[in-house]
Write a protein that holds these residues in place. Structure first.
Motif, PDB file in Angstrom:
ATOM      1  N   ASP A   1       0.841  -1.212   0.000  1.00 21.31           N
ATOM      2  CA  ASP A   1       0.000   0.000   0.000  1.00 21.31           C
ATOM      3  C   ASP A   1       0.869   1.252   0.000  1.00 21.31           C
ATOM      4  O   ASP A   1       0.571   2.229  -0.690  1.00 21.31           O
ATOM      5  N   LEU A   2       1.927   1.221   0.791  1.00 26.35           N
ATOM      6  CA  LEU A   2       2.818   2.374   0.853  1.00 26.35           C
ATOM      7  C   LEU A   2       3.536   2.574  -0.483  1.00 26.35           C
ATOM      8  O   LEU A   2       3.633   3.700  -0.989  1.00 26.35           O
ATOM      9  N   CYS A   3       4.015   1.477  -1.049  1.00 30.36           N
ATOM     10  CA  CYS A   3       4.708   1.575  -2.347  1.00 30.36           C
ATOM     11  C   CYS A   3       3.788   2.184  -3.403  1.00 30.36           C
ATOM     12  O   CYS A   3       4.189   3.061  -4.171  1.00 30.36           O
ATOM     13  N   LYS A   4       2.538   1.717  -3.413  1.00 29.23           N
ATOM     14  CA  LYS A   4       1.567   2.201  -4.396  1.00 29.23           C
ATOM     15  C   LYS A   4       1.289   3.695  -4.187  1.00 29.23           C
ATOM     16  O   LYS A   4       1.254   4.464  -5.147  1.00 29.23           O
ATOM     17  N   ALA A   5       1.115   4.086  -2.931  1.00 28.13           N
ATOM     18  CA  ALA A   5       0.797   5.496  -2.636  1.00 28.13           C
ATOM     19  C   ALA A   5       1.921   6.425  -3.085  1.00 28.13           C
ATOM     20  O   ALA A   5       1.663   7.483  -3.665  1.00 28.13           O
ATOM     21  N   VAL A   6       3.166   6.023  -2.846  1.00 27.56           N
ATOM     22  CA  VAL A   6       4.255   6.926  -3.250  1.00 27.56           C
ATOM     23  C   VAL A   6       4.435   6.910  -4.776  1.00 27.56           C
ATOM     24  O   VAL A   6       4.767   7.932  -5.367  1.00 27.56           O
ATOM     25  N   GLU A   7       4.145   5.766  -5.400  1.00 27.35           N
ATOM     26  CA  GLU A   7       4.257   5.718  -6.863  1.00 27.35           C
ATOM     27  C   GLU A   7       3.228   6.624  -7.534  1.00 27.35           C
ATOM     28  O   GLU A   7       3.486   7.208  -8.583  1.00 27.35           O
ATOM     29  N   GLN A   8       2.069   6.748  -6.901  1.00 27.26           N
ATOM     30  CA  GLN A   8       1.049   7.652  -7.456  1.00 27.26           C
ATOM     31  C   GLN A   8       1.510   9.103  -7.430  1.00 27.26           C
ATOM     32  O   GLN A   8       0.965   9.941  -8.136  1.00 27.26           O
ATOM     33  N   GLN A   9       2.503   9.407  -6.600  1.00 24.57           N
ATOM     34  CA  GLN A   9       3.061  10.764  -6.561  1.00 24.57           C
ATOM     35  C   GLN A   9       4.328  10.874  -7.404  1.00 24.57           C
ATOM     36  O   GLN A   9       5.065  11.856  -7.275  1.00 24.57           O
TER      37      GLN A   9
ATOM     38  N   TYR B   1      10.880   6.915   5.435  1.00 24.06           N
ATOM     39  CA  TYR B   1      11.702   6.325   4.371  1.00 24.06           C
ATOM     40  C   TYR B   1      12.122   7.404   3.383  1.00 24.06           C
ATOM     41  O   TYR B   1      11.295   8.238   2.979  1.00 24.06           O
ATOM     42  N   ARG B   2      13.382   7.348   2.980  1.00 21.66           N
ATOM     43  CA  ARG B   2      13.832   8.127   1.821  1.00 21.66           C
ATOM     44  C   ARG B   2      13.101   7.627   0.571  1.00 21.66           C
ATOM     45  O   ARG B   2      12.894   6.430   0.413  1.00 21.66           O
ATOM     46  N   LEU B   3      12.790   8.517  -0.337  1.00 20.23           N
ATOM     47  CA  LEU B   3      12.182   8.107  -1.605  1.00 20.23           C
ATOM     48  C   LEU B   3      13.081   8.538  -2.753  1.00 20.23           C
ATOM     49  O   LEU B   3      13.835   9.500  -2.639  1.00 20.23           O
ATOM     50  N   ILE B   4      12.986   7.817  -3.840  1.00 21.20           N
ATOM     51  CA  ILE B   4      13.730   8.189  -5.043  1.00 21.20           C
ATOM     52  C   ILE B   4      12.716   8.410  -6.169  1.00 21.20           C
ATOM     53  O   ILE B   4      11.539   8.055  -6.019  1.00 21.20           O
ATOM     54  N   PRO B   5      13.137   9.005  -7.272  1.00 19.54           N
ATOM     55  CA  PRO B   5      12.188   9.182  -8.378  1.00 19.54           C
ATOM     56  C   PRO B   5      11.716   7.815  -8.906  1.00 19.54           C
ATOM     57  O   PRO B   5      12.486   6.864  -8.932  1.00 19.54           O
ATOM     58  N   ARG B   6      10.473   7.761  -9.317  1.00 18.68           N
ATOM     59  CA  ARG B   6       9.951   6.504  -9.856  1.00 18.68           C
ATOM     60  C   ARG B   6      10.575   6.235 -11.231  1.00 18.68           C
ATOM     61  O   ARG B   6      10.480   7.082 -12.122  1.00 18.68           O
ATOM     62  N   PRO B   7      11.202   5.075 -11.395  1.00 14.48           N
ATOM     63  CA  PRO B   7      11.754   4.746 -12.716  1.00 14.48           C
ATOM     64  C   PRO B   7      10.604   4.673 -13.727  1.00 14.48           C
ATOM     65  O   PRO B   7       9.566   4.090 -13.421  1.00 14.48           O
ATOM     66  N   ARG B   8      10.792   5.242 -14.892  1.00 14.34           N
ATOM     67  CA  ARG B   8       9.690   5.274 -15.858  1.00 14.34           C
ATOM     68  C   ARG B   8       9.679   4.053 -16.766  1.00 14.34           C
ATOM     69  O   ARG B   8       8.713   3.820 -17.475  1.00 14.34           O
ATOM     70  N   THR B   9      10.778   3.305 -16.757  1.00 13.10           N
ATOM     71  CA  THR B   9      10.783   2.103 -17.609  1.00 13.10           C
ATOM     72  C   THR B   9      11.289   0.910 -16.798  1.00 13.10           C
ATOM     73  O   THR B   9      12.138   1.042 -15.922  1.00 13.10           O
ATOM     74  N   GLU B  10      10.742  -0.236 -17.128  1.00 17.37           N
ATOM     75  CA  GLU B  10      11.133  -1.472 -16.442  1.00 17.37           C
ATOM     76  C   GLU B  10      11.061  -2.615 -17.441  1.00 17.37           C
ATOM     77  O   GLU B  10      10.035  -2.782 -18.119  1.00 17.37           O
ATOM     78  N   VAL B  11      12.113  -3.370 -17.534  1.00 18.88           N
ATOM     79  CA  VAL B  11      12.159  -4.504 -18.474  1.00 18.88           C
ATOM     80  C   VAL B  11      12.677  -5.736 -17.743  1.00 18.88           C
ATOM     81  O   VAL B  11      13.580  -5.635 -16.906  1.00 18.88           O
ATOM     82  N   MET B  12      12.065  -6.879 -18.043  1.00 17.61           N
ATOM     83  CA  MET B  12      12.559  -8.146 -17.494  1.00 17.61           C
ATOM     84  C   MET B  12      13.124  -8.997 -18.622  1.00 17.61           C
ATOM     85  O   MET B  12      12.578  -9.022 -19.724  1.00 17.61           O
ATOM     86  N   LEU B  13      14.200  -9.702 -18.286  1.00 19.62           N
ATOM     87  CA  LEU B  13      14.768 -10.662 -19.231  1.00 19.62           C
ATOM     88  C   LEU B  13      14.788 -12.030 -18.559  1.00 19.62           C
ATOM     89  O   LEU B  13      15.230 -12.136 -17.414  1.00 19.62           O
TER      90      LEU B  13
END
Lengths: 466, 466
Positions: free
Chosen positions: A119-127, A213-225
């Motif tokens: 829930d916390l991860c989601k809330a900060v990602e929305q910002q 918690y310290r926060l960092i900018p949300r990465p805009r791209t994510e790829v899995m291999l």
């Protein structure tokens, strides 16, 4: 209910309200266990305080009356840190579940300890922000528990463990003092800072009530291999090459042959890269600020994969594709359970340079003791999980073989620069191995800190070799 | 020399050899001061032990005989943490100056506490690695001192302070126990971890003898930009825009009008971007893994600079160009000294969202008290340095005005979410302000930790409000 328990109950009800105190056997059965093997312990009362002041009063009372208090988050632990092994009171943080503020410019979030991690991860990602604390239990673990156990995750290889994200904590000390340990600023040189003393302390030094918690900018791209290799050696060669090329992936999950075979057999539908000529998988993830940097990364990875005898690779960019390539990895736990077994989770962390030798040694030890082994996990951190399987109908001989294998593995780890636990903690299950890692001087310092803060030994007694 | 000192001298000479014990007045004069104002204190003996075992014996002896021990690194501190304010023994770490191992695959370095910071940085860079601990004193500060003060640097805005790089420490406790606090692995969840308790403890809890730092890959490209703005507001707007655009610069040094004018007048040759229409500078640095990513960053920065009314910008890529654009920033200290003044260094750290208001408030306070102010430093961290200038021939009234201004500034800081020190520490000079930042519960915890480890109060007594 004996007299002291009855008095305790009245006191807790006065403080928190009767709705938040329970001795219902079914409720207590649930709260008497966590995710550790099939263990559960009886205790007297469950209390769900609503704020730090109530917790302060409870700890003061329990200190006066020598009653054990076990703080409890989401109950996701696998080392037994939340088990009430000495009975007493289980103090659930579940009502402290508010996110108190997300500070975008200043780059931090304040949350109560009982907020669910996801829930916390989601809330900060929305910002537009990002909290890289993502244990696999994040759908039900609490942020306070993440801090109390210094939780890791598949993404620790880029972002570190929970410790690296903690900026400040509110803690109720065993004697009832409520403190803020640090400050909500980016730099702090104001003398002795006790913040990190509570990170990983597993409820033995006080109750964590708020986390910054310290926060960092949300990465805009994510790829899995998903990369398939013909053998462990090639897969680990690829891990070392990723390290050498400084590509800083956000995950490098190794799936050894034993884990691959078990899980592929368990899952009904055919899984990607489960084929002849491939016996080891590597699930690699990248998170980058934008597509230009991501493309640049992927070009570099592609060249390295070719150089390291990767048999085949799948690139996943959509949610559906990612689910497909990661399904096997995330089904390993279920697969192990479905075979009528439980497991002893050896979560040692070793230097990366010794990773291959560690996995080979664990395999040899388990073979010799005829203990089935499933090995997978966080390769780039030197923190694979070695699961020693145990039938639910295990004989005494099988139990003894498992114990002997675990002893040998921890003996190897602690004489080769490793630690007993990389992310799961010491808790109840791993206490006996701590003296292998630390000498008496170091152990005595931990005991000294414990008795300074909790001279009555009420906080989570019987844990962490304290 | 009185009898106890003579006995102490014999004991120290027995342990370390007579070459490493001194009471020469000139030597003691040097070791009785650091970089804090023009302060110096007398003390009895200087000792230069050669290893932790010798230090253990010294601390045990001093504990038995109640003798103050002040650990000393490079003597670069500006808060007076290394000043022997209660006399006794100054224990210099200068002979513990070996780099014990650089572990490339495992990503860490082990160094003795007396290694000079710049020497360690250079040694790891030669192996393709990078240690982002770069205080401006790095040419003579010691790594042990960096840890003991949680040193910051212009690059903390990307990499954090020293605390973030420390993986493990060897410490000699006041009672002589020698411990390793943690372990040299990437993940460690083995219960209470006292490592960070010693970071920033300013020699009050023991003597740090070895440091294990995490290393990162060495950035292959580095670019500096010097940007000129017509006013503070525009420069800070640019800082906020860099933050919002997630560009993660490795430095964002603000040079306010007062610092710019003073230093430009001090330097003989004309400096870049010292011209009409520019009264504030921003020195921005980027370090990136390769040229593709650097070019991508610079494109983004260029667009943002235009949007934020940057009057002019210089891009420096060669060593000569970098020296040219950063010369003024690095000459501010000399310029302040050259005007026959010393200065009270207010090193508060405030939330980034309150940075502009903080600088305006400091300016107003100094104007009101007629205290000359020079303001510059680490903008993105919310950690500018406010230097309150003091003539070497200051009158009592001027001294009182400076003290009153400092009191008001710290009062503002601690009621607006900031801390008394971002990177310079509490030491001797800032002790009186600590109770503004912490309440009695928090202060009592620090005192409790101190008396647990050092009940005789021999370690650096009279410091850090302990």
């Amino acid at each position: 209910m004996n007299a002291p328990v009855s008095a305790l109950r009245s006191y807790l009800e006065d403080i928190c309200g009767s709705a938040y105190v329970s001795s219902d056997p079914e409720v207590l059965y649930t709260y008497g266990s966590d995710q550790t093997l099939h263990l559960h312990f009886p205790f007297d009362l469950l209390v769900k305080p609503g704020n730090p002041e109530e917790i302060s009063k409870i700890l003061q009372y329990c200190n006066r009356h020598n009653i054990a208090v076990v703080p409890r988050g989401g109950g996701s632990g696998v080392a037994g840190a939340a088990l009430p092994v000495k009975g007493g009171v289980v103090l659930s943080l579940e009502r402290l579940n508010r996110i108190l503020g997300i500070y975008n410019v200043d780059g931090y979030v304040i949350a109560e300890a009982g907020v669910v991690t996801a829930d916390l991860c989601k809330a900060v990602e929305q910002q537009g922000l990002y909290l890289p604390v993502a244990p696999s239990s994040m759908s039900f673990s609490f942020v306070g528990g993440n801090v109390a156990t210094n939780a890791g995750s598949i993404r620790s290889c880029r972002y570190g463990t929970t410790a690296q994200q903690v900026m400040n904590l509110e803690v109720v000390l065993p004697d009832g003092r409520i403190i803020w340990t640090g400050a909500n600023v980016r730099k702090n040189a104001t003398g002795v800072n006790p913040t990190q003393l509570f990170v990983g302390s597993e409820g033995t030094l006080g109750v964590i009530t708020k986390v910054v918690y310290r926060l960092i900018p949300r990465p805009r791209t994510e790829v899995m291999l998903l990369a398939g290799f013909c053998c462990l050696e090639d897969a680990l060669g690829m891990v070392m090459a990723l390290k050498a090329a400084e590509l800083s992936p956000t995950a490098t999950e190794l799936i050894c042959e034993n884990a691959l075979q078990l899980t592929a057999a368990y899952l009904k539908e055919r899984q990607p890269l489960v084929q002849d000529g491939i016996n080891t998988h590597l699930l690699i993830e990248f998170q980058e600020p934008d597509q230009v940097i991501m493309d640049h990364r992927l070009d570099a990875v592609s060249a390295i994969l070719q150089q390291h005898r990767c048999v085949d690779v799948l690139v996943a960019t959509t949610a559906t594709e990612k689910e497909r390539v990661s399904k096997l990895r995330y089904a390993i736990g279920e697969a192990m359970n479905s075979f009528g077994t439980t497991y002893r989770d050896v979560d040692a962390c070793v230097p990366l340079s010794g990773l291959q030798q560690y996995i080979e040694t664990v395999t040899a030890i388990c073979n010799r003791h005829q203990v089935p082994l499933i090995c997978f996990g966080h390769a780039l951190d030197g923190n694979p999980h070695a699961m020693l399987l145990l039938s639910n109908k295990a004989t005494q001989a099988e139990l003894a073989a498992l114990a002997a294998a675990a002893d040998e593995i921890y003996g190897y780890v602690t004489t080769h620069g490793g630690v007993v636990s990389g992310e799961h903690g010491i808790g109840w299950l791993q206490q006996q191995y701590l003296p292998l890692q630390f000498d008496e001087n170091r152990l005595s310092l931990t005991r000294q800190i414990k008795s300074m803060l909790d001279p009555g030994n009420i906080m989570n007694p019987g844990k962490a070799a304290l």
